[in-house]
Design an enzyme around this catalytic site. Structure first.
Site, short mmCIF file in Angstrom:
data_model
loop_
_atom_site.label_atom_id
_atom_site.label_comp_id
_atom_site.label_asym_id
_atom_site.label_seq_id
_atom_site.Cartn_x
_atom_site.Cartn_y
_atom_site.Cartn_z
N HIS A 70 -53.35 75.87 -5.24
CA HIS A 70 -52.27 76.42 -6.07
C HIS A 70 -52.65 77.73 -6.75
O HIS A 70 -52.34 77.91 -7.93
CB HIS A 70 -51.88 75.41 -7.17
CG HIS A 70 -51.30 74.15 -6.64
ND1 HIS A 70 -51.17 73.01 -7.41
CD2 HIS A 70 -50.79 73.83 -5.43
CE1 HIS A 70 -50.63 72.04 -6.70
NE2 HIS A 70 -50.39 72.51 -5.48
C1 LIG Z 1 -52.58 73.30 2.08
C2 LIG Z 1 -51.63 73.56 0.96
C3 LIG Z 1 -51.02 72.48 0.33
C4 LIG Z 1 -50.12 72.71 -0.71
N1 LIG Z 1 -49.41 71.67 -1.21
C5 LIG Z 1 -48.39 71.90 -2.06
C6 LIG Z 1 -47.51 70.87 -2.44
O1 LIG Z 1 -47.61 69.73 -1.97
N2 LIG Z 1 -46.50 71.17 -3.30
C7 LIG Z 1 -46.35 72.42 -3.82
O2 LIG Z 1 -45.43 72.64 -4.62
N3 LIG Z 1 -47.18 73.43 -3.47
C8 LIG Z 1 -48.17 73.20 -2.59
N4 LIG Z 1 -48.95 74.23 -2.17
C9 LIG Z 1 -48.76 75.55 -2.77
C10 LIG Z 1 -47.47 76.25 -2.35
O3 LIG Z 1 -47.18 75.98 -0.99
C11 LIG Z 1 -47.61 77.74 -2.60
O4 LIG Z 1 -47.87 77.96 -3.98
C12 LIG Z 1 -46.37 78.54 -2.25
O5 LIG Z 1 -45.95 78.26 -0.94
C13 LIG Z 1 -46.66 80.01 -2.43
O6 LIG Z 1 -45.56 80.77 -2.03
P1 LIG Z 1 -45.69 82.35 -1.89
O7 LIG Z 1 -44.35 82.84 -1.51
O8 LIG Z 1 -46.32 82.89 -3.11
O9 LIG Z 1 -46.74 82.59 -0.73
P2 LIG Z 1 -46.77 82.02 0.76
O10 LIG Z 1 -45.81 80.89 0.94
O11 LIG Z 1 -48.18 81.76 1.09
O12 LIG Z 1 -46.19 83.22 1.64
C14 LIG Z 1 -46.82 84.45 1.85
C15 LIG Z 1 -46.40 84.92 3.23
O13 LIG Z 1 -46.69 86.30 3.34
C16 LIG Z 1 -47.28 86.53 4.62
N5 LIG Z 1 -48.10 87.73 4.47
C17 LIG Z 1 -49.16 87.86 3.65
N6 LIG Z 1 -49.65 89.12 3.75
C18 LIG Z 1 -48.88 89.78 4.64
C19 LIG Z 1 -48.90 91.10 5.16
N7 LIG Z 1 -49.81 92.00 4.76
N8 LIG Z 1 -47.96 91.45 6.07
C20 LIG Z 1 -47.02 90.55 6.47
N9 LIG Z 1 -46.98 89.28 6.02
C21 LIG Z 1 -47.88 88.90 5.11
C22 LIG Z 1 -48.08 85.26 4.87
O14 LIG Z 1 -48.41 85.11 6.23
C23 LIG Z 1 -47.15 84.21 4.34
O15 LIG Z 1 -46.24 83.77 5.33
C24 LIG Z 1 -49.87 74.04 -1.15
C25 LIG Z 1 -50.48 75.12 -0.51
C26 LIG Z 1 -51.35 74.89 0.54
C27 LIG Z 1 -51.99 76.08 1.21
#
Ligand SMILES: Cc1cc2nc3c(=O)[nH]c(=O)nc-3n(C[C@H](O)[C@H](O)[C@H](O)COP(=O)(O)OP(=O)(O)OC[C@H]3O[C@@H](n4cnc5c(N)ncnc54)[C@H](O)[C@@H]3O)c2cc1C
Length: 522
Positions: free
Chosen positions: A462
């Site tokens: 997280h």
């Molecule tokens: C294994 C795991 C288990 C988890 N379990 C839970 C859970 O059960 N419940 C919960 O609430 N949360 C959970 N989380 C946390 C939650 O999923 C994340 O906090 C949330 O998805 C983050 O969202 P975000 O939009 O910040 O980033 P992300 O969802 O990680 O999205 C970022 C995206 O940007 C893309 N990207 C990054 N850099 C670039 C670039 N330079 N060019 C193009 N694309 C790029 C990536 O490929 C990715 O698709 C978990 C996370 C993980 C990894």
């Protein structure tokens, strides 16, 4: 030419792309570094750890952690449509009212609990039905687990026996207590941000989605962000944004991309030969994460998820969306206070009816039961710094786990292990809970428990805070998520959280993006 270019199709990016293109005149380009989300394991809840260290995972590692016996910790991060919501554990846990009131108290107007509750409600379709806190009719399906494991039922009873009250909805008016986990699933399958938001929007003529597209830098005209340079395979491309560039790359990649684009700590940028567009020392600072440690015992009955991968279970899953493969592994969770005098829970106990070790990368050898203790309000904070000016090179991730001077983070985890031991020993668990296996024996004093924490604690995945919202010297974005000191550039994802909620971070990231979409559509 686009109105908005969004970098990253994760939890936040999918919400933004869908909401912004509801207006047919608004042209959006969504860039995603990973491949499309077509793999069967993405759909199968119990298979999430099978995606680790594959092409769907950035598979990061921290630098060696001084207070974890010098170990590097594995940090999976989703790299596909849906981002981390396509490989997470699907737990839907918003956190506590106090978390969001604290954001507002830090000077972030509009982010107190009463302000953000409408966005949590708007985002979700809570299958149980609406309440004052819960919404229906939204894109993000939130369900009860369909086939709770009998050992999980026993865990719930055992938790009651040791004094943890039942809580019908930990996302409702009060968080304390224990219940089966609510999950982002539909009909027993994962329901990622891509399923919820992107799939219904993807045929819109005003939405262009490029996968396999790695953003290399945000392009500036003076201080105004005007587009994004990216690569697809070995082909360099550029896209222009007439209104804004939105960085939604997540807590690791968003600060990295800002720095690669010349926005960040000036000395660090210069050290890597990156021209400084705007000095912003807070980029990459203030990295917070939930650290967790597991206690595992044998299970006396052959009921656990160790038997999940059978043809029979696969058939049940595919035909009726039922059975062990619909399990998100972390089937129940309890929110408790580690000591008297706290105003809200600071400790979570997550139950899995299986041996869950090494992030699930090691297949269980027998039947086991796992309780993970999670420190919900870490005092330790770390940093993310550039390792290279090459966008394909991972940054240095240093969460500085257990580095707080008071030793409070360690104390909370040690207390968590004590509570886990107590639950395993409760009468309701007698039929299931057998000999301890990890650690064996379960520590009976704090010093042994502390040793176990340092040796085995791992991330609960997280990370937040590396582009923190606020007004101080270390803040990166303002309360409208605009990057300080430059124009037409926002960060919208988990990295903007100024403190870490007492929940799991997908729900709050979706909420953040829902709120941002309203600001952008104004
Ligand atoms: C294994 C795991 C288990 C988890 N379990 C839970 C859970 O059960 N419940 C919960 O609430 N949360 C959970 N989380 C946390 C939650 O999923 C994340 O906090 C949330 O998805 C983050 O969202 P975000 O939009 O910040 O980033 P992300 O969802 O990680 O999205 C970022 C995206 O940007 C893309 N990207 C990054 N850099 C670039 C670039 N330079 N060019 C193009 N694309 C790029 C990536 O490929 C990715 O698709 C978990 C996370 C993980 C990894």
């Amino acid at each position: 030419m686009y109105d908005f270019v969004i970098v990253g199709a994760g939890s936040a990016g999918c919400v933004l792309a869908a909401r912004l293109t509801e207006d047919p005149t608004c042209r959006v380009l969504l860039l995603e570094a990973g491949p499309p989300d077509r793999k069967l394991e993405i759909r199968i809840p119990a298979a999430f750890s099978k995606l680790f260290k594959t092409r769907y995972d950035w598979a990061y590692e921290t630098v060696p952690q001084e207070h974890l016996d010098g170990r590097r910790c594995f940090w999976p991060r989703g790299k596909t449509l849906g981002g981390s919501s396509s490989l997470n554990a699907m737990m839907y846990v918003r956190g506590n009212r106090e978390d969001y009131d604290a954001w507002a108290a830090l000077g972030n107007d509009g982010w107190g609990y009463d302000d953000i509750l409408p966005y949590f409600r708007r985002a979700e379709n809570f299958e149980r039905g609406p309440t004052a806190e819960r919404g229906t009719g939204g894109p993000l399906n939130v369900a009860e687990l369909r086939d709770l494991n009998p050992a999980t039922e026993a865990f719930l009873r055992a938790a009651h026996e040791v004094g943890i009250p039942g809580n019908d909805d930990v996302n409702g008016s009060a968080q304390d207590g224990v219940n089966a986990t609510q999950v982002t699933q539909k009909r027993g399958r994962r329901w990622s941000a891509a399923d919820a938001y992107l799939r219904p929007a993807r045929h819109r003529r005003n939405l262009t989605i490029e996968t396999g597209a790695l953003a290399r830098r945000v392009r500036f005209d003076g201080r105004r962000a005007v587009g994004v340079d990216y690569v697809v395979g070995d082909q360099a491309r550029a896209a222009d944004a007439t209104r804004e560039v939105i960085v939604s790359g997540g807590t690791i990649n968003s600060p990295q991309l800002l720095m690669l684009s010349g926005v960040g700590p000036a000395d660090q940028l210069r050290a890597h030969g990156i021209p400084v567009v705007h000095e912003l020392p807070g980029v990459g600072r203030h990295l917070l994460d939930h650290l967790s440690v597991v206690s595992i015992v044998e299970c006396n009955e052959p009921v656990t998820l160790a038997g999940a991968e059978s043809f029979r279970n696969l058939g049940r899953f595919l035909v009726s969306g039922r059975g062990m493969l619909t399990s998100n592994i972390a089937e129940a969770c309890a929110f408790v206070r580690s000591r008297d005098g706290l105003s809200a829970p600071d400790l979570e106990l997550v139950f899995a009816p299986v041996t869950f070790l090494q992030h699930g990368l090691e297949a269980p050898t027998g039947h086991g039961l796992t309780i993970g203790a999670v420190a919900l309000q870490p005092r330790s904070a770390g940093t993310l710094t550039l390792a290279s000016a090459d966008p394909s090179c991972p940054p240095c991730i240093d969460p500085r786990y257990l580095s707080d001077d008071a030793g409070e983070d360690l104390r909370v985890l040690v207390e968590g292990m004590r509570r886990a031991r107590e639950i395993f020993a409760a009468p309701a668990f007698e039929r299931y809970a057998g000999a301890p296996t990890y650690p064996a024996p379960l520590p009976t004093n704090d010093a042994d428990a502390a040793r176990h924490v340092r040796r085995y604690a791992e991330s609960l995945y997280h990370p937040v805070g590396t582009c923190a919202m606020g007004n101080g010297a270390d803040a990166v974005v303002d309360s409208s998520l605009r990057v300080h000191g430059v124009e037409h550039l926002r960060v919208v994802d988990a990295s903007v959280m100024p403190t870490i909620p007492r929940g799991h971070t997908h729900a709050s990231t979706v909420m953040i993006a829902e709120k941002a979409s309203d600001v952008l559509r104004r």
